[in-house]
Design a protein around this motif. Structure first.
Motif, mmCIF file in Angstrom:
data_model
loop_
_atom_site.group_PDB
_atom_site.id
_atom_site.type_symbol
_atom_site.label_atom_id
_atom_site.label_comp_id
_atom_site.label_asym_id
_atom_site.label_seq_id
_atom_site.Cartn_x
_atom_site.Cartn_y
_atom_site.Cartn_z
ATOM 1 N N GLY A 96 31.998 -27.402 98.301
ATOM 2 C CA GLY A 96 32.683 -26.271 97.834
ATOM 3 C C GLY A 96 31.921 -25.186 97.300
ATOM 4 N N ALA A 97 32.610 -24.416 96.416
ATOM 5 C CA ALA A 97 32.007 -23.229 96.022
ATOM 6 C C ALA A 97 30.621 -23.253 95.101
ATOM 7 N N VAL A 98 30.276 -24.185 94.360
ATOM 8 C CA VAL A 98 29.094 -24.325 93.877
ATOM 9 C C VAL A 98 28.183 -24.951 94.769
ATOM 10 N N ASP A 125 30.395 -33.916 102.088
ATOM 11 C CA ASP A 125 31.721 -33.813 101.307
ATOM 12 C C ASP A 125 32.576 -34.543 102.013
ATOM 13 N N THR A 130 27.804 -31.805 92.770
ATOM 14 C CA THR A 130 28.722 -30.815 92.524
ATOM 15 C C THR A 130 30.285 -31.224 93.009
ATOM 16 N N GLY A 188 33.933 -32.740 92.884
ATOM 17 C CA GLY A 188 35.002 -32.906 91.803
ATOM 18 C C GLY A 188 35.467 -31.604 91.699
ATOM 19 N N ILE A 189 36.678 -31.658 90.729
ATOM 20 C CA ILE A 189 37.452 -30.425 90.686
ATOM 21 C C ILE A 189 36.887 -29.440 89.568
ATOM 22 N N ASN A 199 37.142 -36.376 87.678
ATOM 23 C CA ASN A 199 35.747 -36.232 88.106
ATOM 24 C C ASN A 199 34.814 -37.474 87.713
ATOM 25 N N VAL A 233 26.110 -31.573 88.146
ATOM 26 C CA VAL A 233 26.759 -30.276 87.895
ATOM 27 C C VAL A 233 28.020 -30.376 87.641
ATOM 28 N N ASN A 253 31.961 -31.113 86.075
ATOM 29 C CA ASN A 253 32.160 -31.081 84.590
ATOM 30 C C ASN A 253 33.100 -32.394 84.215
ATOM 31 N N MET A 308 22.486 -30.171 84.741
ATOM 32 C CA MET A 308 22.393 -28.508 84.986
ATOM 33 C C MET A 308 23.467 -27.635 84.018
ATOM 34 N N LEU A 341 22.218 -22.156 83.351
ATOM 35 C CA LEU A 341 23.190 -21.201 83.410
ATOM 36 C C LEU A 341 23.772 -20.467 82.241
ATOM 37 N N HIS A 366 27.274 -28.313 77.047
ATOM 38 C CA HIS A 366 27.771 -27.455 78.038
ATOM 39 C C HIS A 366 29.549 -27.382 77.880
HETATM 40 N N1 LIG Z 1 27.557 -27.574 85.191
HETATM 41 C C1 LIG Z 1 27.895 -26.154 85.413
HETATM 42 O O1 LIG Z 1 27.012 -25.414 84.773
HETATM 43 C C2 LIG Z 1 28.743 -26.090 86.275
HETATM 44 C C3 LIG Z 1 29.119 -24.894 86.918
HETATM 45 C C4 LIG Z 1 30.168 -24.588 87.895
HETATM 46 C C5 LIG Z 1 31.031 -25.506 88.355
HETATM 47 N N2 LIG Z 1 30.782 -26.853 87.681
HETATM 48 C C6 LIG Z 1 31.720 -27.801 87.960
HETATM 49 O O2 LIG Z 1 31.223 -28.262 89.550
HETATM 50 C C7 LIG Z 1 32.242 -28.865 90.410
HETATM 51 C C8 LIG Z 1 32.429 -28.299 91.432
HETATM 52 O O3 LIG Z 1 33.085 -27.035 91.314
HETATM 53 P P1 LIG Z 1 33.395 -26.132 92.608
HETATM 54 O O4 LIG Z 1 33.727 -24.919 92.165
HETATM 55 O O5 LIG Z 1 32.499 -26.155 93.564
HETATM 56 O O6 LIG Z 1 34.740 -26.717 93.226
HETATM 57 P P2 LIG Z 1 35.330 -26.936 94.747
HETATM 58 O O7 LIG Z 1 36.609 -27.413 94.521
HETATM 59 O O8 LIG Z 1 35.119 -25.826 95.254
HETATM 60 O O9 LIG Z 1 34.317 -28.031 95.301
HETATM 61 C C9 LIG Z 1 33.986 -29.293 94.981
HETATM 62 C C10 LIG Z 1 34.061 -30.032 96.347
HETATM 63 O O10 LIG Z 1 33.882 -31.506 96.232
HETATM 64 C C11 LIG Z 1 34.357 -32.148 97.140
HETATM 65 N N3 LIG Z 1 34.669 -33.467 96.702
HETATM 66 C C12 LIG Z 1 35.596 -34.304 95.852
HETATM 67 N N4 LIG Z 1 35.231 -35.595 96.019
HETATM 68 C C13 LIG Z 1 34.263 -35.649 96.607
HETATM 69 C C14 LIG Z 1 33.477 -37.001 96.781
HETATM 70 N N5 LIG Z 1 33.791 -37.929 96.180
HETATM 71 N N6 LIG Z 1 32.289 -36.842 97.621
HETATM 72 C C15 LIG Z 1 32.125 -35.758 98.116
HETATM 73 N N7 LIG Z 1 32.690 -34.589 97.787
HETATM 74 C C16 LIG Z 1 33.692 -34.371 97.002
HETATM 75 C C17 LIG Z 1 35.712 -31.368 97.330
HETATM 76 O O11 LIG Z 1 36.195 -31.712 98.656
HETATM 77 C C18 LIG Z 1 35.213 -30.001 97.381
HETATM 78 O O12 LIG Z 1 34.853 -29.395 98.313
HETATM 79 C C19 LIG Z 1 33.423 -28.804 89.211
HETATM 80 O O13 LIG Z 1 33.450 -30.036 88.509
HETATM 81 C C20 LIG Z 1 32.981 -27.622 88.088
HETATM 82 O O14 LIG Z 1 33.650 -27.788 86.799
HETATM 83 C C21 LIG Z 1 29.904 -27.067 86.742
#
Ligand SMILES: NC(=O)c1ccc[n+]([C@@H]2O[C@H](COP(=O)([O-])OP(=O)(O)OC[C@H]3O[C@@H](n4cnc5c(N)ncnc54)[C@H](O)[C@@H]3O)[C@@H](O)[C@H]2O)c1
Ligand SMILES: O=C(O)C[C@H](O)C(=O)O
Length: 307
Positions: A9-11, A32, A77, A79-80, A95, A118, A120, A143, A147, A175
């Motif tokens: 996903g995004a991260v 993924d 990364t 999770g939601i 998550n 990463v 949350n 991590m 950040l 965090h």
């Molecule tokens: N620690 C930090 O500093 C920090 C920073 C940013 C985001 N985050 C956390 O990172 C996580 C991801 O954020 P995002 O913006 O990338 O979300 P996102 O929805 O864009 O991407 C998450 C991806 O995880 C996939 N996924 C879900 N379950 C899965 C599994 N069992 N196996 C493999 N892939 C799976 C989804 O299909 C999705 O593509 C969130 O929990 C967010 O809160 C943490």
């Protein structure tokens, strides 16, 4: 070095992009659960190779952990992310199950892997990864602090009217919106304490803006941030790859450090080829120590929800 990024996903995609652009890893595998998603992200990123001048090979797979075999580092990364108005802690219900099964799958195929968590609520997810895998404590790194410290430096630079490269500062603790401890008393501009330039009131504004840095972006974006999170992860992976012994605040499993036990929370760590090579116990003021201990109470309350 082979790096697996779980969650495309995004991260996850941002991590893969920064790692590739810095060109220190031979291979990045994105994985993924969404059919074809990681394959698509990997192909799009690989089409940047000739433009951005990197040789890192990026591949994508759908839920096939055999393809992650032999990874040196894995970044979780999956999770939601939160929506505006939510806390990170509210994500635990979905998550926790994802992070537990992903960690177990990773170590089946890469027994020597170093895991960077990463997802949350990150400190609790890092603690859960420890419990689920039983890996030595140096090999699970949460991590968050890297950040949060980058955001602290951004806010300090804004207040000082100077480039971020002029300032240094660190955020320890959990965090979370309330648990972060920006060490404002230790922040400097070219080795001069920022208190020489900023009023007490302005410094408190910087601290508060830093603590809600993630929530501020979530409100603006409708989902949480990804560029700085990706950059922070890639800097940590680079420190492992190059064995650079760089110090980052990371969520580490503590055994007495800072008076804390059986908790993963943000403290300064030396990062090198073995992951967390050392937890650094810096001298904290009484007020700073009280804040990290209060932060730990919050993280432990979230950890208790895992039972
Ligand atoms: N620690 C930090 O500093 C920090 C920073 C940013 C985001 N985050 C956390 O990172 C996580 C991801 O954020 P995002 O913006 O990338 O979300 P996102 O929805 O864009 O991407 C998450 C991806 O995880 C996939 N996924 C879900 N379950 C899965 C599994 N069992 N196996 C493999 N892939 C799976 C989804 O299909 C999705 O593509 C969130 O929990 C967010 O809160 C943490
Ligand atoms: O704020 C969030 O929910 C995502 C992440 O933890 C961040 O700090 O950007």
């Amino acid at each position: 070095m082979k790096v697996t990024v779980v969650g495309a996903g995004a991260v996850g995609a941002s991590c893969a992009e920064y790692i590739a652009i810095k060109d220190f890893a031979s291979e990045v595998t994105l994985i993924d659960i969404k059919e074809g998603f990681a394959e698509g992200k990997a192909m799009d990123l690989m089409q940047c190779a000739s433009l951005n001048g990197f040789d890192t090979k990026i591949t994508g797979v759908t839920n096939n952990y055999a393809a992650t075999a032999g990874s040196d580092v894995a970044v979780i990364t999956s999770g939601i992310p939160r929506k505006p108005g939510m806390t990170r802690e509210e994500l635990i219900g979905i998550n926790a199950g994802i992070v537990k099964s992903v960690s177990e799958n990773l170590i089946k195929h890469s027994p020597n892997v170093i895991i960077i968590v990463v997802s949350n609520p990150m400190d609790t997810m890092a603690y859960l990864a420890h419990k689920a895998t039983g890996l030595p404590k140096n090999r699970i790194i949460g991590m968050g602090g890297a950040l949060d410290s980058a955001r602290f430096k951004f806010r300090l630079a804004e207040a000082l009217g100077c480039p971020a490269s002029d300032v240094d500062g660190m955020v320890i603790g959990g965090h979370s919106d309330t648990g972060m401890v920006p060490l404002i008393g230790k922040a400097v501009r070219n080795s001069v304490k920022v208190s020489e330039f900023l009023s007490e009131e302005r410094m408190q504004e910087v601290v508060e803006a830093t603590k809600v840095g993630g929530a501020t972006l979530t409100k603006l974006l409708g989902t949480s941030a990804w560029y700085a999170p990706g950059a922070a992860v890639s800097a940590m992976v680079q420190a492992i790859a190059l064995d650079s012994k760089k110090m980052f605040p990371c969520s580490a499993l503590l055994e007495g450090e800072y008076g804390l036990n059986d908790i993963s929370i943000g403290v300064p760590c030396i990062i090198g080829k073995n992951g967390i090579e050392k937890i650094v116990e810096i001298e904290l003021s009484e007020a700073e120590l009280a804040k990290i201990q209060e932060s730990a109470v919050g993280v432990k309350a979230t950890n208790a929800l895992l039972d």
